[in-house]
Each structure stands twice: as C-alpha cells, then as structure tokens.
Motif scaffolding. Structure first.
Motif, PDB file in Angstrom:
ATOM      1  N   ARG A 145      15.106 -19.474  46.660  1.00  0.00           N
ATOM      2  CA  ARG A 145      15.206 -18.635  48.273  1.00  0.00           C
ATOM      3  C   ARG A 145      16.265 -19.273  48.918  1.00  0.00           C
ATOM      4  NH1 ARG A 145       9.066 -17.400  50.395  1.00  0.00           N
ATOM      5  NH2 ARG A 145       8.411 -16.253  48.473  1.00  0.00           N
ATOM      6  N   ASP A 146      16.357 -20.659  48.751  1.00  0.00           N
ATOM      7  CA  ASP A 146      17.377 -21.321  49.291  1.00  0.00           C
ATOM      8  C   ASP A 146      18.925 -21.344  48.915  1.00  0.00           C
ATOM      9  OD1 ASP A 146      17.342 -22.993  47.416  1.00  0.00           O
ATOM     10  OD2 ASP A 146      16.232 -24.697  48.523  1.00  0.00           O
ATOM     11  N   ALA A 147      18.979 -20.466  48.028  1.00  0.00           N
ATOM     12  CA  ALA A 147      20.656 -20.413  47.456  1.00  0.00           C
ATOM     13  C   ALA A 147      21.444 -19.386  47.835  1.00  0.00           C
ATOM     14  CB  ALA A 147      20.410 -20.443  46.051  1.00  0.00           C
ATOM     15  N   ALA A 176      20.430 -16.374  45.338  1.00  0.00           N
ATOM     16  CA  ALA A 176      18.841 -16.539  45.719  1.00  0.00           C
ATOM     17  C   ALA A 176      18.092 -15.322  45.379  1.00  0.00           C
ATOM     18  CB  ALA A 176      19.033 -16.740  47.086  1.00  0.00           C
ATOM     19  N   CYS A 177      16.860 -15.459  45.360  1.00  0.00           N
ATOM     20  CA  CYS A 177      15.941 -14.326  44.786  1.00  0.00           C
ATOM     21  C   CYS A 177      14.665 -14.289  45.381  1.00  0.00           C
ATOM     22  CB  CYS A 177      15.885 -14.119  43.215  1.00  0.00           C
ATOM     23  SG  CYS A 177      15.106 -12.850  42.493  1.00  0.00           S
ATOM     24  N   GLY A 219      14.341 -11.978  54.850  1.00  0.00           N
ATOM     25  CA  GLY A 219      14.139 -12.934  56.097  1.00  0.00           C
ATOM     26  C   GLY A 219      13.840 -14.250  55.286  1.00  0.00           C
ATOM     27  N   HIS A 220      12.976 -14.571  54.608  1.00  0.00           N
ATOM     28  CA  HIS A 220      12.569 -15.782  53.961  1.00  0.00           C
ATOM     29  C   HIS A 220      13.858 -16.322  53.153  1.00  0.00           C
ATOM     30  CE1 HIS A 220       8.508 -15.289  54.926  1.00  0.00           C
ATOM     31  NE2 HIS A 220       8.307 -14.305  53.949  1.00  0.00           N
ATOM     32  N   ILE A 221      14.760 -15.291  52.603  1.00  0.00           N
ATOM     33  CA  ILE A 221      15.946 -15.909  51.853  1.00  0.00           C
ATOM     34  C   ILE A 221      16.742 -16.516  53.009  1.00  0.00           C
ATOM     35  CG2 ILE A 221      17.954 -15.358  50.707  1.00  0.00           C
ATOM     36  CD1 ILE A 221      16.511 -13.689  48.567  1.00  0.00           C
ATOM     37  N   LEU A 222      17.004 -15.672  54.260  1.00  0.00           N
ATOM     38  CA  LEU A 222      17.967 -16.204  54.952  1.00  0.00           C
ATOM     39  C   LEU A 222      17.495 -17.357  55.680  1.00  0.00           C
ATOM     40  CD1 LEU A 222      18.313 -12.409  56.594  1.00  0.00           C
ATOM     41  CD2 LEU A 222      19.737 -13.881  55.069  1.00  0.00           C
ATOM     42  N   PHE A 250      18.076  -9.818  45.701  1.00  0.00           N
ATOM     43  CA  PHE A 250      18.808 -11.186  45.330  1.00  0.00           C
ATOM     44  C   PHE A 250      19.990 -11.095  45.740  1.00  0.00           C
ATOM     45  CE2 PHE A 250      20.807  -8.876  41.967  1.00  0.00           C
ATOM     46  CZ  PHE A 250      19.935  -7.910  41.606  1.00  0.00           C
ATOM     47  N   THR A 251      20.643 -12.237  45.929  1.00  0.00           N
ATOM     48  CA  THR A 251      22.171 -12.287  46.398  1.00  0.00           C
ATOM     49  C   THR A 251      23.001 -12.668  45.312  1.00  0.00           C
ATOM     50  OG1 THR A 251      22.443 -14.559  47.060  1.00  0.00           O
ATOM     51  CG2 THR A 251      21.065 -13.009  48.546  1.00  0.00           C
TER      52      THR A 251
END
Ligand code: ADP
Ligand code: MG
Length: 327
Positions: free
Chosen positions: A149-151, A211-212, A224-227, A271-272
C-alpha cells in the motif's frame, strides 16, 4: 470442556468429516497440534487473516455454500492484493450448534474454492459460540516484490479491476431498501455472495504496478489507505468509473454513486502504476481475462478530489462525500 462442540456431538468427528483433506503440499495437515509446511526456498511468506461475523459481515441466514465461498474468497483477495500465490489456509469456526447439514454446505463452498485456487486447508479451530468464521491464509511471493500500500508515487495512474457497486446494490436489494429486476438482482447478489478474488491479476501486476489494495470497504476508503500509507493524494474521474450495470442504469439517483464509491464487498483490486506502463497493465489484465479501467491519478496534495464529467470538482467530506448531482 464447556466451550467445546464435543459436548454436543464430537468436535473431532466434525473436523474429520468436513474439514480433513489430503494436503499433498504440506508436511503435515489437519490432525496434529500444528500443521507443518515447507515454504518454497527463496520466497517470502505473505500471511493474512480475515474474519466474518454473523450480523456484521453477513446475514445469519445466508446460504452456507456462499458463506464458505466468501470466507475463503475475502482472504484470497488479500493475497491477490499483495501479488502473492495462495498456498495454505487455516479455518477457525465458532458455531452455535453442530448442524451437520449446514457444515456440509459450508465446507463444500469453502473447499470447492480452495480446490479452484490450489490452496490446502491445513488446520484451524472449531468451538461453540456465536457464528463467526475466521480464516488465516498463507501465500508466497518473490522477495521484495509484493504489491504494498505504501508504494504509490506522484504521477501514477490509478486503476481498478472489474466493476464497482454491484455488491452494495445487491445488499440493498436483500435488505429491501431497493428493488432490482430479477436479472440485475442475480448479478448483484452473485457479486455480494460469490466474489471472484483477483489472484491471477495480482500475480501479473508484480513488477508492473506500484501500490495495490483490494476493495473490501469501498473504493474511497481503500484507495484512502494507499494514499495515507504512501503520503500522496489522488484525483478521481467519476465518469471513468467502471460501474456494475445495475448501478450505471441508476446514476440519476445520488445514492447509487455513493454505493459505487463507498459501498463495500466488491473485492476488486485498486492499484497504481506509472503512466508509461499503461500498456503493460492492459496486457497483464488481458492475459488473465479481467477488465481494468484507469480512473484517475496520484497527486502530491493529500486527499481525494472527485471530478465530475466536465472536470468540475465535487464536494467530499472527511467522513465520505455528499453530492453527486453534477455527474
Ligand atoms: P487442539 O486441541 O490442539 O487445539 P483441535 O482439537 O482444536 O486441536 O484440532 C484438532 C486438529 O484439527 C488440529 O490439527 C486443527 O488444526 C484441526 N482443526 C480444527 N478445526 C478445524 C477446522 N475448522 N478446519 C480445519 N482444521 C481444523
Ligand atoms: Mg484447537
């Protein structure tokens, strides 16, 4: 043993009958004090637990086959979001009674999905109490390659798999809050009860996506968690959202967009990926037969900006969002 099902029928008989399977890839499966597994040398273990509680995660009269499927599917979805290969699973059950007909259906749903994904049930716990299904899953992933998530990085494009909003509309239909046509309710209830974990897509996104996360609580909450973990923000184009058919037909109703953005239980991946990898993302998705849609971009400024059709920003509050009349 006051809390044991053994006081009602034999706990051990139940385990033997419904939850004991051959575990060819484990050194030791159900039946001892612990299972033994030999992880593939050179792989990292991805481990996750997810619990389904009657009354909060499902209605107590839910079809037990669907419940067995979903208890495992939500856990497979967590490993999908990491890009891991699911290998082993533990199942801990709290049951109000030893209802064999119920257990036969529940274990049938659970084990059929386990077979489909090549996951082995290697242990668990069975006790008496309010209906509660707790699953722990173990998978393997290439060291340092998991989709975290932090990527997310500024400039990344944001993608989602499949369609959003179907499960939430299905739940509204079940609760009598909305009436869907038969074909629609069938599709939406399938989304709610029998989610398809995107394991194959997660695997293909290794080395492609940054991230995913899997969407269990709604796109806004999960993105929101990824962000938050990546210390970035996002811009989402509402017109781009891939919506379940029942949702896209009803967009005049503001609460339908709310269901698509904030309704839970879709179990798609969000995902990003850097813009220059868009072709690789589409190739990965095509290879596994899952649709993916670009819905926005990662931005430097914190928070989520929701853009309507003409690029107009729609108001969103910390607790969620309010008006979608402009879409
Ligand atoms: P213990 O008393 O050592 O905790 P249990 O009697 O709870 O052992 O369980 C006996 C065996 O059955 C263990 O191998 C355990 O992992 C397995 N087991 C118990 N419940 C389940 C279940 N619902 N699904 C799969 N395996 C289970
Ligand atoms: Mg035990």
């Amino acid at each position: 043993m006051p809390h044991s099902l053994a006081t009602m029928s034999s706990e051990f008989e139940l385990i033997a009958k419904f939850f004991t399977r051959a575990c060819p890839s484990a050194q030791l499966g159900v039946g001892d004090d612990a299972a033994l597994i030999a992880p593939t040398p050179g792989k990292e273990l991805a481990i996750s637990a997810d619990m389904l509680v009657a009354g909060s995660h499902f209605l107590p009269d839910t079809d037990p086959v669907a419940l067995g499927h979903k208890a495992l599917a939500v856990n497979l979805s967590d490993l999908a979001a990491m890009g891991a290969v699911p290998r082993w699973v533990l199942l801990s059950l709290s049951l109000p009674q030893a209802d064999e007909a119920w257990l036969a259906q529940f274990s049938g749903g659970f084990l059929a999905l386990a077979d489909e994904y090549g996951v082995e049930l290697i242990g668990g716990d069975t006790t008496r109490g309010p209906l509660n299904l707790s699953v722990t899953i173990l998978g393997e992933v290439e060291p340092g390659q998991a989709l975290r998530r932090d990527a997310a990085q500024v400039g990344d494009e944001i993608w989602v798999s499949g369609e959003l909003g179907g499960a939430a509309l299905g739940l509204q239909h079940l609760l009598g809050e909305r009436s869907l046509e038969p074909a629609e309710s069938e599709a939406c209830l399938a989304r709610l009860h029998r989610p398809s974990p995107r394991v194959a897509l997660g695997r293909k996104l290794i080395g492609v996506a940054h991230a995913c996360i899997d969407i269990s609580d709604g796109l806004l909450a999960d993105l929101g968690h990824i962000l938050e973990r990546s210390s970035v923000g996002a811009e989402i184009h509402l017109a781009s959202l891939p919506l379940a058919e029942a949702a896209s037909k009803r967009l005049a109703q503001p609460e339908v967009m709310r269901a698509a953005l904030a309704g839970g239980d879709d179990y798609e991946l969000c995902f990003t990926a850097p813009a220059e990898r868009a072709a690789a993302v589409m190739q990965a998705a095509a290879a596994v037969g899952v649709a993916v849609t670009r819905i926005g971009r990662i931005k430097h400024d914190a928070g989520i900006r929701l853009l309507g059709v003409e690029g107009r920003e729609l108001p969103m509050q910390a607790s969620g969002f309010d008006h979608f009349a402009g879409r």
